[in-house]
Design a protein around this motif. Structure first.
Motif, PDB file in Angstrom:
ATOM      1  N   ILE A   3     -35.039  14.305  30.977  1.00  0.00           N
ATOM      2  CA  ILE A   3     -33.781  14.404  31.707  1.00  0.00           C
ATOM      3  C   ILE A   3     -33.192  15.774  31.394  1.00  0.00           C
ATOM      4  O   ILE A   3     -32.988  16.110  30.228  1.00  0.00           O
ATOM      5  CB  ILE A   3     -32.796  13.313  31.242  1.00  0.00           C
ATOM      6  N   ASN A   4     -32.953  16.564  32.414  1.00  0.00           N
ATOM      7  CA  ASN A   4     -32.288  17.844  32.198  1.00  0.00           C
ATOM      8  C   ASN A   4     -30.836  17.731  32.611  1.00  0.00           C
ATOM      9  O   ASN A   4     -30.503  17.098  33.601  1.00  0.00           O
ATOM     10  CB  ASN A   4     -32.947  18.941  33.036  1.00  0.00           C
ATOM     11  N   SER A   5     -29.977  18.384  31.868  1.00  0.00           N
ATOM     12  CA  SER A   5     -28.560  18.339  32.209  1.00  0.00           C
ATOM     13  C   SER A   5     -27.876  19.586  31.676  1.00  0.00           C
ATOM     14  O   SER A   5     -28.362  20.225  30.750  1.00  0.00           O
ATOM     15  CB  SER A   5     -27.950  17.091  31.584  1.00  0.00           C
ATOM     16  N   PHE A   6     -26.751  19.912  32.276  1.00  0.00           N
ATOM     17  CA  PHE A   6     -26.016  21.095  31.827  1.00  0.00           C
ATOM     18  C   PHE A   6     -24.584  20.676  31.533  1.00  0.00           C
ATOM     19  O   PHE A   6     -23.788  20.484  32.420  1.00  0.00           O
ATOM     20  CB  PHE A   6     -26.044  22.164  32.925  1.00  0.00           C
ATOM     21  N   VAL A   7     -24.264  20.478  30.256  1.00  0.00           N
ATOM     22  CA  VAL A   7     -22.891  20.082  29.942  1.00  0.00           C
ATOM     23  C   VAL A   7     -22.237  21.220  29.189  1.00  0.00           C
ATOM     24  O   VAL A   7     -21.552  22.060  29.761  1.00  0.00           O
ATOM     25  CB  VAL A   7     -22.841  18.773  29.136  1.00  0.00           C
ATOM     26  N   CYS A   8     -22.473  21.286  27.892  1.00  0.00           N
ATOM     27  CA  CYS A   8     -21.945  22.428  27.123  1.00  0.00           C
ATOM     28  C   CYS A   8     -23.079  23.435  26.990  1.00  0.00           C
ATOM     29  O   CYS A   8     -23.346  23.971  25.930  1.00  0.00           O
ATOM     30  CB  CYS A   8     -21.489  21.976  25.748  1.00  0.00           C
TER      31      CYS A   8
END
Ligand SMILES: NC(=O)N[C@H]1NC(=O)NC1=O
Ligand SMILES: [Zn+2]
Ligand SMILES: [Zn+2]
Length: 455
Positions: A3-8
């Protein structure tokens, strides 16, 4: 699966056989061949919520809620684990045999993982072998009431019963959750026989003053002092369910903690999102106990949450059938007390909390890590290597209206106090042990939640 994600900053979570096997800062572009990659771009990837106070009411009152409807609503709201209360189901979960009925009723119906609290009532408190049977069968801890529960086969406990229960629980190192309200009569206190306007929320509010919570907690604190290291109840833990009063009751809890008592406390979204001034006449969807208090109390409760004096959040999702909510009569004294909310834990807490400065990190601690630890669920509540891949993917800034067109999976959507509200924070996808149980508004075809039993 990755799972790729961009939060901080970019983040990659790698999942194999239901568990998290790596958490890497940055996008991992190349994976093993055939590995599925889901790119969530700028959505937030957080541990799934762990709601430790949910009344699923099955068996016996499936028309109120039920394993199927309740856990589908949980999945749609990013709640990946619920712990079911021992009452409102019939029979109540107060013995090994009645826990077995729960487990049978849950079979092939649960979309998220479900743990169970057992009930501490006078009968089993005075019969250690029944309690031991229930604990050996796998309940995660016990729950008792210090006032009438509203359910005939779940009588209230005295302090004597509570002490007996704690001495057994100390050996198992499992908690006792207490509904801490103690009925007493004071000068300004109107009781149910008085002739106030039953459609006015204030009439109901006056029947359950903060002094009920204070009186119960004062008694409990007299017991929790023995849970300190070296005390006669060392190993036991008392958890105060659904605290509403943010004044004297909270001060008592803070003091007990400062002395090293093994005590914790939860509050619920309805005490943080609503205040008594805003409850319309006759709108019994808002009736619960302890009651929702005034705006000043709410502000102080939020301060206590943000300062860490309140350990965790839970829904106390306690629905019923429309007939018992008496919406037409709008009679606050006679209507069932309980708020239907499970699907909205995340957006309600976020929508209200962000106005007070709640951060995503705090939100996640209050709804995942702390409740998982409290319930003894070590593999849940955090995105960490070795943990269950219980994950919610959501858009905190995405607003939506809880109108009649919104997909609500609870048994009785119209009974929820949140209907008609505009909320912030929409859930995209929910994973339970790596299974995508809810994806873009739809559930997986099969229920793949499992019962959680303490060993
Ligand atoms: N029996 C039951 O679910 N009671 C719950 N409802 C509520 O509002 N407070 C409670 O403890
Ligand atoms: Zn309660
Ligand atoms: Zn409850």
């Amino acid at each position: 699966m990755r799972i790729n994600s961009f939060v901080c900053g970019p983040l990659t979570v790698e999942i194999n056989e239901g568990k998290i096997i790596s958490v890497i800062e940055g996008y991992v572009k190349k994976g093993k061949s055939k590995q599925e990659v889901i790119d969530y771009a700028d959505a937030v990837v957080m541990p799934g919520l762990v709601d430790v106070h949910v009344h699923l009411d099955e068996p016996g009152r499936t028309q109120w809620e039920g394993f199927y409807t309740g856990t589908r609503a949980a999945a749609a709201g990013g709640v990946t684990t619920v712990v079911d209360m021992p009452l409102n189901n019939h029979p109540t979960t107060v013995s090994m045999e009645t826990l077995k009925l729960k487990l049978e009723a849950a079979e092939n119906k649960i979309y998220v993982d479900v743990g169970f609290w057992g009930g501490l009532i006078p009968e089993n408190a005075l019969n250690t072998s029944i309690l031991e049977g229930l604990l050996n069968a796998g309940v995660l801890g016990l729950k008792s009431f210090m006032c009438p529960s509203g359910i005939n086969d779940f009588p209230m406990t005295t302090l004597h019963h509570i002490k007996e229960g704690l001495s057994v629980l100390a050996r198992y190192r499992r908690p006792l959750l207490v509904h801490a309200e103690k009925q007493h009569h004071s000068k300004n206190h109107l009781d149910h026989n008085d002739k106030g306007d039953h459609r006015a929320y204030l009439t109901y509010l006056n029947t359950r003053p903060p002094s009920w919570e204070e009186a119960a907690i004062k008694e409990l604190i007299g017991v929790t002092q023995h849970t300190r290291i070296g005390g006669s109840l060392e190993g036991a833990h008392v958890h105060i369910a659904h605290l509403s009063d943010s004044s004297a009751s909270l001060d008592l809890i803070k003091e007990a903690k400062s002395h090293g008592d093994s005590v914790s406390v939860e509050t619920c979204p309805h005490y943080l999102a609503f205040s008594s001034e805003g409850i319309p006449n006759g709108d019994t969807r808002f009736k619960c106990s302890p009651p929702i208090r005034d705006a000043y109390n709410k502000k102080k409760l939020w301060e206590a949450v943000l300062e860490g004096h309140i350990d965790l959040l839970s829904s106390d999702h306690s629905p019923t059938v429309p007939g018992l909510k008496l919406l037409e009569e709008g009679d606050f004294l006679k209507a069932w007390g309980g708020i239907s909310s499970l699907q909205f834990d995340l957006p309600v807490t976020w929508s209200s909390g962000k106005k007070y400065g709640l951060t995503l990190e705090q939100l996640s601690l209050l709804w995942s890590k702390k409740p998982a630890t409290f319930a003894g669920l070590e593999a849940k509540g955090a995105i960490a290597v070795g943990n269950h891949a219980d994950i919610v993917v959501w858009h905190p800034e995405q607003e939506f209206d809880l109108n009649d067109d919104y997909p609500v999976f609870l048994k009785h959507p119209g009974l929820s106090a949140y209907m008609g509200k505009r909320l912030s924070g929409e859930v995209l996808d929910t994973f339970v042990r790596g299974n995508l149980v809810f994806k873009k508004g739809k559930h997986a075809p099969a229920a793949c939640g499992i019962p959680i039993l303490a060993k």
